[in-house]
Write a protein that holds these residues in place. Sequence first.
Motif, PDB file in Angstrom:
ATOM      1  N   UNK A   7       7.989  -3.902  -0.321  1.00 52.59           N
ATOM      2  CA  UNK A   7       6.845  -4.316   0.497  1.00 52.59           C
ATOM      3  C   UNK A   7       6.784  -5.838   0.591  1.00 52.59           C
ATOM      4  N   UNK A   8       6.949  -6.514  -0.544  1.00 52.44           N
ATOM      5  CA  UNK A   8       6.889  -7.976  -0.564  1.00 52.44           C
ATOM      6  C   UNK A   8       7.961  -8.591   0.334  1.00 52.44           C
ATOM      7  N   UNK A  37       1.480  -8.298   9.719  1.00 57.41           N
ATOM      8  CA  UNK A  37       2.736  -8.247   8.972  1.00 57.41           C
ATOM      9  C   UNK A  37       2.619  -7.321   7.760  1.00 57.41           C
ATOM     10  N   UNK A  38       1.470  -7.280   7.121  1.00 54.30           N
ATOM     11  CA  UNK A  38       1.277  -6.369   5.979  1.00 54.30           C
ATOM     12  C   UNK A  38       1.290  -4.911   6.448  1.00 54.30           C
ATOM     13  N   UNK A  39       0.657  -4.626   7.591  1.00 60.46           N
ATOM     14  CA  UNK A  39       0.650  -3.254   8.119  1.00 60.46           C
ATOM     15  C   UNK A  39       2.062  -2.774   8.450  1.00 60.46           C
ATOM     16  N   UNK A  40       2.820  -3.617   9.138  1.00 54.59           N
ATOM     17  CA  UNK A  40       4.182  -3.216   9.503  1.00 54.59           C
ATOM     18  C   UNK A  40       5.055  -3.087   8.258  1.00 54.59           C
ATOM     19  N   UNK A  41       4.875  -3.986   7.303  1.00 51.70           N
ATOM     20  CA  UNK A  41       5.642  -3.896   6.055  1.00 51.70           C
ATOM     21  C   UNK A  41       5.345  -2.584   5.334  1.00 51.70           C
ATOM     22  N   UNK A  42       4.068  -2.231   5.279  1.00 51.21           N
ATOM     23  CA  UNK A  42       3.664  -0.999   4.608  1.00 51.21           C
ATOM     24  C   UNK A  42       4.226   0.221   5.345  1.00 51.21           C
ATOM     25  N   UNK A  43       4.118   0.224   6.668  1.00 53.49           N
ATOM     26  CA  UNK A  43       4.609   1.361   7.453  1.00 53.49           C
ATOM     27  C   UNK A  43       6.131   1.461   7.405  1.00 53.49           C
ATOM     28  N   UNK A  44       6.803   0.313   7.362  1.00 58.82           N
ATOM     29  CA  UNK A  44       8.266   0.342   7.361  1.00 58.82           C
ATOM     30  C   UNK A  44       8.822   0.928   6.064  1.00 58.82           C
ATOM     31  N   UNK A 154      -1.398   1.811   0.407  1.00 57.55           N
ATOM     32  CA  UNK A 154      -2.436   0.777   0.331  1.00 57.55           C
ATOM     33  C   UNK A 154      -2.519   0.198  -1.071  1.00 57.55           C
ATOM     34  N   UNK A 155      -2.371   1.050  -2.082  1.00 61.37           N
ATOM     35  CA  UNK A 155      -2.404   0.581  -3.467  1.00 61.37           C
ATOM     36  C   UNK A 155      -1.246  -0.378  -3.740  1.00 61.37           C
ATOM     37  N   UNK A 156      -0.088  -0.071  -3.184  1.00 58.28           N
ATOM     38  CA  UNK A 156       1.058  -0.972  -3.311  1.00 58.28           C
ATOM     39  C   UNK A 156       0.738  -2.324  -2.695  1.00 58.28           C
ATOM     40  N   UNK A 157       0.151  -2.281  -1.499  1.00 59.72           N
ATOM     41  CA  UNK A 157      -0.215  -3.518  -0.808  1.00 59.72           C
ATOM     42  C   UNK A 157      -1.201  -4.329  -1.645  1.00 59.72           C
TER      43      UNK A 157
END
Length: 174
Positions: A7-8, A37-44, A154-157
């Motif tokens: 994710x990072x 960018x956080x949303x796309x990172x999480x979804x990817x 979301x918890x990962x984020x």
Amino acid sequence: SSMNEEFLKKWQMGLQIFSPSIDNTSVSERKRAIKLSADVAMASLRKGTTCWSRALIQKTATEDNFLVRQMLSGIKEEPLINKKLPKVMCHRKIVRRSKKILMRRKSRSAMEEVAAKKLVKKKTQGLRNVVPGGEFMSSNVLLIQETLDYIISLQTQVNVMKSIVDAAEAGIER
């Protein structure tokens, strides 16, 4: 964990894409860049295998198609960006199991049953409004599975963002 690291990496990639244009922008534009960018990172991380990740990718692609295409490099992004979300049906086996559970609970009074159904309907509608793509999930079982997966993401984020804040605060104290 590896999910946090992945994710990072993806999130940093998204922020770097925004970097040249973000310096002369307002706080709200910076906030938007961080969120997108956080949303796309999480979804990817899910590579489009979940309904919520596909919905999040499609929503973000309408706001910033270039960002999405860059962040999804290595994943077949074309179907994720351009394809309409289908109504996803749950497996018959799960439906049969759910019906068996409901049949065991027939001993309730009719009024209790109506009240319970109304409450379940209200709560599931709330979930459909919160989980990206929830409105396309035709089954409550699928909605709950997707919600649990979304919560884990979301918890990962949150964990990654908290680690960044903790590191920044530790750097300030030195």
